[in-house]
Motif scaffolding. Structure first.
Motif, short mmCIF file in Angstrom:
data_model
loop_
_atom_site.label_atom_id
_atom_site.label_comp_id
_atom_site.label_asym_id
_atom_site.label_seq_id
_atom_site.Cartn_x
_atom_site.Cartn_y
_atom_site.Cartn_z
N LEU A 29 0.82 -1.21 0.00
CA LEU A 29 0.00 0.00 0.00
C LEU A 29 0.86 1.26 0.00
O LEU A 29 0.55 2.24 -0.69
CB LEU A 29 -0.94 0.00 1.21
CG LEU A 29 -2.01 -1.09 1.24
CD1 LEU A 29 -2.76 -1.05 2.57
CD2 LEU A 29 -2.96 -0.94 0.07
N ILE A 30 1.93 1.24 0.77
CA ILE A 30 2.84 2.39 0.80
C ILE A 30 3.44 2.62 -0.58
O ILE A 30 3.48 3.76 -1.07
CB ILE A 30 3.93 2.19 1.88
CG1 ILE A 30 3.30 2.29 3.27
CG2 ILE A 30 5.05 3.21 1.72
CD1 ILE A 30 4.21 1.84 4.41
N SER A 31 3.88 1.56 -1.24
CA SER A 31 4.46 1.69 -2.59
C SER A 31 3.43 2.19 -3.60
O SER A 31 3.78 2.93 -4.52
CB SER A 31 5.01 0.34 -3.07
OG SER A 31 6.12 -0.02 -2.32
N GLU A 32 2.18 1.79 -3.42
CA GLU A 32 1.13 2.26 -4.33
C GLU A 32 0.94 3.76 -4.23
O GLU A 32 0.56 4.40 -5.21
CB GLU A 32 -0.18 1.53 -4.06
CG GLU A 32 -0.18 0.09 -4.51
CD GLU A 32 -1.42 -0.69 -4.09
OE1 GLU A 32 -2.30 -0.11 -3.42
OE2 GLU A 32 -1.49 -1.88 -4.44
N ARG A 33 1.16 4.33 -3.07
CA ARG A 33 0.99 5.78 -2.88
C ARG A 33 2.29 6.55 -3.12
O ARG A 33 2.30 7.58 -3.77
CB ARG A 33 0.49 6.08 -1.47
CG ARG A 33 -0.88 5.54 -1.16
CD ARG A 33 -1.96 6.49 -1.64
NE ARG A 33 -3.28 5.95 -1.54
CZ ARG A 33 -4.10 6.13 -0.51
NH1 ARG A 33 -3.71 6.81 0.54
NH2 ARG A 33 -5.30 5.61 -0.54
N LEU A 34 3.39 6.05 -2.53
CA LEU A 34 4.65 6.80 -2.59
C LEU A 34 5.49 6.45 -3.81
O LEU A 34 6.50 7.10 -4.08
CB LEU A 34 5.49 6.55 -1.34
CG LEU A 34 4.85 6.90 -0.01
CD1 LEU A 34 5.85 6.74 1.12
CD2 LEU A 34 4.29 8.31 -0.01
N GLU A 58 6.56 -4.45 -8.82
CA GLU A 58 6.55 -3.75 -10.10
C GLU A 58 6.73 -2.25 -9.86
O GLU A 58 6.37 -1.74 -8.80
CB GLU A 58 5.24 -4.01 -10.84
CG GLU A 58 4.01 -3.45 -10.15
CD GLU A 58 2.72 -3.76 -10.89
OE1 GLU A 58 2.22 -2.85 -11.56
OE2 GLU A 58 2.24 -4.90 -10.77
N PHE A 59 7.28 -1.57 -10.86
CA PHE A 59 7.50 -0.13 -10.73
C PHE A 59 6.17 0.58 -10.63
O PHE A 59 5.23 0.32 -11.38
CB PHE A 59 8.29 0.42 -11.92
CG PHE A 59 8.41 1.92 -11.86
CD1 PHE A 59 9.36 2.51 -11.04
CD2 PHE A 59 7.55 2.73 -12.58
CE1 PHE A 59 9.46 3.89 -10.95
CE2 PHE A 59 7.65 4.12 -12.49
CZ PHE A 59 8.60 4.68 -11.69
N ARG A 60 6.11 1.51 -9.67
CA ARG A 60 4.93 2.36 -9.50
C ARG A 60 5.40 3.80 -9.35
O ARG A 60 6.29 4.08 -8.55
CB ARG A 60 4.16 1.95 -8.24
CG ARG A 60 3.49 0.61 -8.33
CD ARG A 60 2.72 0.34 -7.03
NE ARG A 60 1.98 -0.88 -7.11
CZ ARG A 60 2.39 -2.04 -6.61
NH1 ARG A 60 3.54 -2.12 -5.98
NH2 ARG A 60 1.65 -3.11 -6.72
N PRO A 61 4.76 4.72 -10.05
CA PRO A 61 5.09 6.14 -9.84
C PRO A 61 4.42 6.65 -8.57
O PRO A 61 3.44 6.07 -8.09
CB PRO A 61 4.50 6.83 -11.08
CG PRO A 61 3.36 5.94 -11.48
CD PRO A 61 3.76 4.53 -11.11
N ARG A 62 4.95 7.72 -8.04
CA ARG A 62 4.34 8.35 -6.86
C ARG A 62 2.99 8.95 -7.26
O ARG A 62 2.87 9.55 -8.34
CB ARG A 62 5.27 9.44 -6.32
CG ARG A 62 4.78 10.07 -5.03
CD ARG A 62 5.81 11.08 -4.49
NE ARG A 62 5.35 11.70 -3.28
CZ ARG A 62 5.66 11.30 -2.05
NH1 ARG A 62 6.47 10.27 -1.89
NH2 ARG A 62 5.19 11.92 -0.99
N VAL A 63 2.00 8.79 -6.42
CA VAL A 63 0.68 9.36 -6.66
C VAL A 63 0.65 10.75 -6.03
O VAL A 63 1.07 10.92 -4.88
CB VAL A 63 -0.43 8.47 -6.04
CG1 VAL A 63 -1.79 9.12 -6.17
CG2 VAL A 63 -0.42 7.09 -6.67
N ALA A 64 0.20 11.73 -6.78
CA ALA A 64 0.11 13.09 -6.25
C ALA A 64 -0.97 13.13 -5.17
O ALA A 64 -2.12 12.76 -5.42
CB ALA A 64 -0.22 14.07 -7.36
#
Length: 130
Positions: A29-34, A58-64
């Motif tokens: 969850l932290i990776s999904e947001r940050l 998997e690579f995830r971009p930071r969510v604004a």
């Protein structure tokens, strides 16, 4: 600072930010947001198991945060963005957070002393008796 940032996010969104069922779920969850942390951001992590897990995601971009909290005060979102940074060394300091524009109506520099040295928690490893 991380914990206060989580509380601020919960106040802005009216629900927990990272309601993980276990530490693996919470890291996801932290990776999904940050976003996916860089190798540099993982340097402070002491658990090889946790590092392996984070590297394997998997690579995830930071969510604004502004997109998550569109009705929130932009200054609050800016402070949240500075508090919730994966690497603790890159997070806003308590002193800077208190001086942040969002805190202007609450801050009182004359009544905000700084601790001259770091806390040592040597007693945390002591066995507790009943």
């Amino acid at each position: 600072v991380w914990s206060v940032g989580c509380i601020l996010g919960e106040l802005l969104g009216r629900k927990p930010m990272f309601p993980g069922e276990d530490y693996i779920h919470q890291l996801t969850l932290i990776s999904e947001r940050l976003g996916t942390p860089s190798e540099e951001d993982l340097a402070f992590v002491t658990s090889e198991k946790a590092k392996r897990f984070m590297r394997g995601q998997e690579f995830r971009p930071r969510v604004a945060f502004a997109s998550l909290y569109p009705r929130a005060n932009p200054k609050a979102v800016d402070l949240l963005d500075k508090m919730l940074v994966f690497d603790p060394a890159k997070r806003i300091t308590v002193t800077d957070a208190l001086a942040h524009p969002y805190m202007a109506s609450l801050a009182n520099p004359e009544d905000e002393p700084e601790c001259p040295n770091s806390f040592e928690f040597e007693n945390e490893t002591d066995e507790l008796s009943k």
